[in-house]
Every structure is written in structure tokens, then in C-alpha cells.
Design a protein around this motif. Structure first.
Motif, PDB file in Angstrom:
ATOM      1  N   ARG A  20      22.460  21.080  21.387  1.00 46.56           N
ATOM      2  CA  ARG A  20      23.605  21.371  20.532  1.00 46.56           C
ATOM      3  C   ARG A  20      24.879  20.755  21.080  1.00 46.56           C
ATOM      4  NH1 ARG A  20      23.556  22.622  15.581  1.00 46.56           N
ATOM      5  NH2 ARG A  20      25.507  23.780  15.796  1.00 46.56           N
ATOM      6  N   CYS A  21      25.701  20.288  20.147  1.00 45.00           N
ATOM      7  CA  CYS A  21      27.016  19.755  20.508  1.00 45.00           C
ATOM      8  C   CYS A  21      28.007  20.911  20.603  1.00 45.00           C
ATOM      9  CB  CYS A  21      27.470  18.750  19.454  1.00 45.00           C
ATOM     10  SG  CYS A  21      29.099  18.032  19.753  1.00 45.00           S
ATOM     11  N   ILE A  22      28.887  20.862  21.601  1.00 50.92           N
ATOM     12  CA  ILE A  22      29.914  21.893  21.754  1.00 50.92           C
ATOM     13  C   ILE A  22      31.295  21.280  21.556  1.00 50.92           C
ATOM     14  CG2 ILE A  22      28.499  23.273  23.303  1.00 50.92           C
ATOM     15  CD1 ILE A  22      30.291  22.272  25.620  1.00 50.92           C
ATOM     16  N   LYS A  23      32.279  22.139  21.295  1.00 45.67           N
ATOM     17  CA  LYS A  23      33.645  21.695  21.031  1.00 45.67           C
ATOM     18  C   LYS A  23      34.593  22.413  21.991  1.00 45.67           C
ATOM     19  CE  LYS A  23      35.416  23.064  17.154  1.00 45.67           C
ATOM     20  NZ  LYS A  23      35.646  23.173  15.695  1.00 45.67           N
ATOM     21  N   PRO A  24      35.029  21.748  23.065  1.00 40.96           N
ATOM     22  CA  PRO A  24      35.992  22.387  23.969  1.00 40.96           C
ATOM     23  C   PRO A  24      37.332  22.602  23.261  1.00 40.96           C
ATOM     24  CG  PRO A  24      35.035  20.388  24.926  1.00 40.96           C
ATOM     25  CD  PRO A  24      34.691  20.392  23.479  1.00 40.96           C
ATOM     26  N   LEU A  25      38.064  23.603  23.685  1.00 43.44           N
ATOM     27  CA  LEU A  25      39.407  23.825  23.174  1.00 43.44           C
ATOM     28  C   LEU A  25      40.429  23.200  24.122  1.00 43.44           C
ATOM     29  CD1 LEU A  25      39.262  27.496  21.830  1.00 43.44           C
ATOM     30  CD2 LEU A  25      39.054  25.348  20.566  1.00 43.44           C
ATOM     31  N   LYS A 192      34.570   5.247  13.747  1.00 47.71           N
ATOM     32  CA  LYS A 192      35.025   5.510  12.387  1.00 47.71           C
ATOM     33  C   LYS A 192      33.927   5.990  11.447  1.00 47.71           C
ATOM     34  CE  LYS A 192      38.815   2.109  12.518  1.00 47.71           C
ATOM     35  NZ  LYS A 192      38.604   1.689  13.898  1.00 47.71           N
ATOM     36  N   THR A 193      32.687   5.572  11.686  1.00 45.36           N
ATOM     37  CA  THR A 193      31.630   5.895  10.732  1.00 45.36           C
ATOM     38  C   THR A 193      30.411   6.490  11.435  1.00 45.36           C
ATOM     39  OG1 THR A 193      30.509   3.749  10.865  1.00 45.36           O
ATOM     40  CG2 THR A 193      32.364   3.936   9.321  1.00 45.36           C
ATOM     41  N   ALA A 194      29.606   7.208  10.645  1.00 44.45           N
ATOM     42  CA  ALA A 194      28.361   7.750  11.174  1.00 44.45           C
ATOM     43  C   ALA A 194      27.414   6.630  11.579  1.00 44.45           C
ATOM     44  CB  ALA A 194      27.706   8.654  10.131  1.00 44.45           C
ATOM     45  N   GLY A 195      27.475   5.503  10.871  1.00 43.57           N
ATOM     46  CA  GLY A 195      26.633   4.367  11.216  1.00 43.57           C
ATOM     47  C   GLY A 195      26.948   3.819  12.592  1.00 43.57           C
ATOM     48  N   GLU A 196      28.236   3.683  12.901  1.00 40.09           N
ATOM     49  CA  GLU A 196      28.640   3.217  14.236  1.00 40.09           C
ATOM     50  C   GLU A 196      28.172   4.195  15.305  1.00 40.09           C
ATOM     51  OE1 GLU A 196      32.802   0.782  13.297  1.00 40.09           O
ATOM     52  OE2 GLU A 196      32.885   2.853  13.999  1.00 40.09           O
ATOM     53  N   LEU A 197      28.370   5.474  15.019  1.00 43.20           N
ATOM     54  CA  LEU A 197      27.977   6.486  15.998  1.00 43.20           C
ATOM     55  C   LEU A 197      26.478   6.463  16.238  1.00 43.20           C
ATOM     56  CD1 LEU A 197      28.595   8.883  17.812  1.00 43.20           C
ATOM     57  CD2 LEU A 197      28.461  10.363  15.793  1.00 43.20           C
ATOM     58  N   ASN A 198      25.706   6.360  15.173  1.00 43.39           N
ATOM     59  CA  ASN A 198      24.244   6.340  15.327  1.00 43.39           C
ATOM     60  C   ASN A 198      23.784   5.122  16.118  1.00 43.39           C
ATOM     61  OD1 ASN A 198      23.768   8.744  13.940  1.00 43.39           O
ATOM     62  ND2 ASN A 198      23.706   7.725  11.947  1.00 43.39           N
ATOM     63  N   GLU A 199      24.423   3.987  15.899  1.00 42.44           N
ATOM     64  CA  GLU A 199      24.049   2.777  16.632  1.00 42.44           C
ATOM     65  C   GLU A 199      24.294   2.951  18.129  1.00 42.44           C
ATOM     66  OE1 GLU A 199      24.928  -2.065  16.603  1.00 42.44           O
ATOM     67  OE2 GLU A 199      25.807  -0.765  15.059  1.00 42.44           O
ATOM     68  N   ILE A 200      25.433   3.526  18.468  1.00 43.48           N
ATOM     69  CA  ILE A 200      25.745   3.765  19.878  1.00 43.48           C
ATOM     70  C   ILE A 200      24.795   4.815  20.456  1.00 43.48           C
ATOM     71  CG2 ILE A 200      27.492   4.652  21.466  1.00 43.48           C
ATOM     72  CD1 ILE A 200      29.611   3.519  19.508  1.00 43.48           C
ATOM     73  N   SER A 201      24.591   5.891  19.714  1.00 45.16           N
ATOM     74  CA  SER A 201      23.732   6.970  20.190  1.00 45.16           C
ATOM     75  C   SER A 201      22.313   6.479  20.461  1.00 45.16           C
ATOM     76  CB  SER A 201      23.714   8.108  19.162  1.00 45.16           C
ATOM     77  OG  SER A 201      22.846   9.137  19.555  1.00 45.16           O
ATOM     78  N   ASP A 202      21.781   5.656  19.559  1.00 40.49           N
ATOM     79  CA  ASP A 202      20.415   5.161  19.715  1.00 40.49           C
ATOM     80  C   ASP A 202      20.259   4.275  20.950  1.00 40.49           C
ATOM     81  OD1 ASP A 202      19.675   6.479  17.434  1.00 40.49           O
ATOM     82  OD2 ASP A 202      19.754   4.711  16.130  1.00 40.49           O
ATOM     83  N   ALA A 203      21.374   3.686  21.410  1.00 41.18           N
ATOM     84  CA  ALA A 203      21.306   2.771  22.547  1.00 41.18           C
ATOM     85  C   ALA A 203      21.434   3.466  23.897  1.00 41.18           C
ATOM     86  CB  ALA A 203      22.415   1.712  22.424  1.00 41.18           C
ATOM     87  N   LYS A 225      22.460  16.109  15.934  1.00 38.30           N
ATOM     88  CA  LYS A 225      21.312  15.251  15.625  1.00 38.30           C
ATOM     89  C   LYS A 225      21.399  13.904  16.346  1.00 38.30           C
ATOM     90  CE  LYS A 225      20.770  17.369  11.070  1.00 38.30           C
ATOM     91  NZ  LYS A 225      20.854  17.175   9.597  1.00 38.30           N
ATOM     92  N   THR A 226      22.549  13.639  16.957  1.00 39.69           N
ATOM     93  CA  THR A 226      22.734  12.440  17.768  1.00 39.69           C
ATOM     94  C   THR A 226      22.729  12.862  19.236  1.00 39.69           C
ATOM     95  OG1 THR A 226      25.154  12.561  17.896  1.00 39.69           O
ATOM     96  CG2 THR A 226      24.199  11.552  15.918  1.00 39.69           C
ATOM     97  N   LYS A 227      23.167  11.958  20.121  1.00 41.52           N
ATOM     98  CA  LYS A 227      23.260  12.307  21.548  1.00 41.52           C
ATOM     99  C   LYS A 227      24.632  12.873  21.922  1.00 41.52           C
ATOM    100  CE  LYS A 227      19.655   9.223  23.229  1.00 41.52           C
ATOM    101  NZ  LYS A 227      19.343   8.467  21.984  1.00 41.52           N
ATOM    102  N   VAL A 228      25.483  13.080  20.935  1.00 40.57           N
ATOM    103  CA  VAL A 228      26.796  13.666  21.210  1.00 40.57           C
ATOM    104  C   VAL A 228      26.621  15.136  21.569  1.00 40.57           C
ATOM    105  CG1 VAL A 228      29.081  14.208  20.307  1.00 40.57           C
ATOM    106  CG2 VAL A 228      27.962  12.059  19.656  1.00 40.57           C
ATOM    107  N   ARG A 229      27.113  15.519  22.738  1.00 42.80           N
ATOM    108  CA  ARG A 229      27.012  16.909  23.177  1.00 42.80           C
ATOM    109  C   ARG A 229      28.366  17.552  23.412  1.00 42.80           C
ATOM    110  NH1 ARG A 229      23.419  16.452  20.795  1.00 42.80           N
ATOM    111  NH2 ARG A 229      21.205  16.614  21.257  1.00 42.80           N
TER     112      ARG A 229
END
Length: 291
Positions: A20-25, A192-203, A225-229
Motif C-alpha cells: 500500500r502507498c502511504i501519504k505523509p503529512l 504528469k500522466t499515469a502512462g509516464e508513471l507506469n513506465e518508470i514503475s515498470d523499470a 498498483k504501481t511501485k509508488v509507496r
């Protein structure tokens, strides 16, 4: 002897290794650290721009010094029982400066810190456009940061400013180099986009920390669902605090109706007044002579 804040560091490691991704304050002093904990945040974040405003009243132009950041970080980290992530900018110099930065912030109880590859401060003759240091130099900084920590629980995050300055391939190339150096996590912004994020995450294989330019990319379910935590929510608390202070001052000057302020019982809780009263009663009040 146990490392300072080892429990908080392990807590953050557990979060970033989970699903799961978390959001620090965003916080800026000990009271806001306790507020973040009170609101149930999994972690808190001290940005370089925020530290510069609080400590100096300066913009984010690297006029802040390491001892000043360390002092503020330590006061925040000690005030709450949740992990503190600190933006350590470029590590205040070259790889040797990075080494000292990690040592100082670790001693202050920080759970994680970011080291970036932006050329800071702005060089003479530059047109203020951000520039990146050579990739090999940045990798050297990552190696220095990793070697400097004494607590293996301390999280080192390699940050790149390549997103927005080059193409996605440049960003991935740098992030993979920092991953190969051994960083625990990488940090990207201006996606800027989910596509950019997915490309980075997959790598990538290590977790990602994200500061998106698109508010749609702050959805925790989507990011999980990506590697962003870790995703940053921005630094609204300090701006809201400054606005409230300005409104209160304007009210005092004009004798207008005062804006709402923090209830006294909340302030009492955040400053731990009851605990201090109990300590004063215990330590400062003479006890009867029982001899």
C-alpha cells in the motif's frame, strides 16, 4: 545502545515494503508533528522549502545550512512517534558533504532522507534553469550516503530532477543507476500522466516516492498498483498556518472580530501541558519529611 528512533525507522521500512502507498503529512515544527500523529498519519515530511521558510524566512534557494536543518529535524523527530522523512536537497555539497549530512540527520532521529542530483545552489552565470550534476557524480553521492549511516534501518532515497528536464528514458537511466548503487528507494517529481508513471514503475525494483504535478496521481488505490509507496500531498499546512497568522494579526490591528483559533484544550494536548504539570508536581513540590 538502541539507535534513536529505530522503531520509527522500522515502521517506515515496513510501510514501503508492503503493498500500500502511504501519504505523509507535511510538518514544520514539534506541534505540527504531534498534529500529524493525532490525525493518524503513517509518517511526516519536512521539505527543504518549508525548513528554509521556518528557520530563515528565506525562499528555497539553498541559503539554509546543515546545522539549521539538523536542529529543526531533531526537534520534530523527537516530538512524535511516527517516522520523519527529510528533504536533504543535494546533501549540502559534494559526496563528502553528503556523508556528513547523513550522519547528522541520523543522529537527530530522522527515519529517511532524500539526496537529489540537482546542481545546488544555482551556479554563477546560470539562467536559473535547474541543471543536473553528472550521473557518475550523483552515484558517488548515493554511495557516500549509504556508507555514512550506522543504523541499517535508516532509509536513503535517491532523488532525480530529470523528470521535466529530459525525457522518461533519462529519468529511468538515472533512477536505475541509483538503484544499482543500493538506495532503498527512489524519488521522482513532476510526473504528469499515469502512462509516464507506469513506465518508470515498470523499470524499477525498489519502491518509489512520488511528488506528482497531476493531482489525479495522488489516488492511493491507483498508486498502490504501481511501485509508488510514498506520495506527497504538498505543503498546505504551513501556508494555512501563515494565512491564519496573517488574518489574526489583521484582526488585532483593526479590532475586528477575531478569526477562529485552535481550541485551548487542543493546544494543551499538543504541548503536553498535563504531563509537564505532573512532572512539576513530582519534581518541584517539596515532599514531606518521612524520617
Amino acid at each position: 545502545m538502541a539507535h534513536l528512533n529505530s522503531f520509527a525507522r522500522q515502521s517506515l521500512r515496513t510501510h514501503i515494503s508492503g503493498d500500500r502507498c502511504i501519504k505523509p503529512l507535511s510538518v514544520f515544527d514539534p506541534v505540527t508533528a504531534r498534529m500529524a500523529e493525532d490525525h493518524g498519519a503513517d509518517a511526516m515530511m519536512l521539505a527543504g522549502s518549508v525548513a528554509s521558510m521556518v528557520h530563515l524566512g528565506d525562499p528555497d534557494l539553498m541559503t539554509l545550512a546543515l546545522p539549521e536543518l539538523g536542529c529543526l529535524s531533531g526537534r520534530i523527530a523527537r516530538a512524535a512517534n511516527i517516522p520523519l522523512i527529510v528533504d536533504a536537497d543535494h546533501g549540502f555539497g559534494n559526496a563528502l558533504n553528503v556523508r556528513r549530512t547523513v550522519m547528522e540527520l541520523e543522529r537527530e532521529g530522522v527515519s529517511a532522507l532524500t539526496i537529489e542530483d540537482t546542481e545546488l545552489p544555482t551556479a554563477f552565470g546560470n539562467d536559473i534553469t535547474p541543471r543536473l550534476i553528472p550521473k557518475d557524480e550523483a552515484v558517488g553521492k548515493m554511495h557516500a550516503a549509504l556508507a555514512a549511516r550506522s543504523d541499517p534501518g535508516m532509509i536513503i532515497i535517491g532523488r532525480t530532477g530529470a523528470t521535466g528536464l529530459g525525457d522518461i528514458a533519462d529519468t529511468i537511466d538515472r533512477l536505475q543507476a541509483y538503484e544499482a548503487a543500493g538506495v532503498d528507494m527512489v524519488f521522482i517529481r513532476a510526473v504528469k500522466t499515469a502512462g509516464e508513471l507506469n513506465e518508470i514503475s515498470d523499470a524499477m525494483h525498489v519502491p518509489i516516492m512520488l511528488s506528482p504535478s497531476n493531482p489525479d496521481l495522488r489516488d492511493l488505490d491507483l498508486l498502490s498498483k504501481t511501485k509508488v509507496r510514498i506520495v506527497l500531498a504538498g505543503h498546505r499546512p504551513i501556508m494555512a498556518a501563515y494565512r491564519a497568522a496573517s488574518d489574526a494579526m489583521a484582526s488585532d490591528m483593526s479590532d475586528a472580530d477575531a478569526p477562529d483559533s485552535l481550541p485551548k484544550e487542543k493546544l494543551r494536548a499538543y504541548t503536553k501541558k498535563d504531563q509537564f504539570d505532573a512532572m512539576a508536581q513530582s519534581y518541584l513540590t517539596p515532599k514531606p519529611d518521612v524520617t
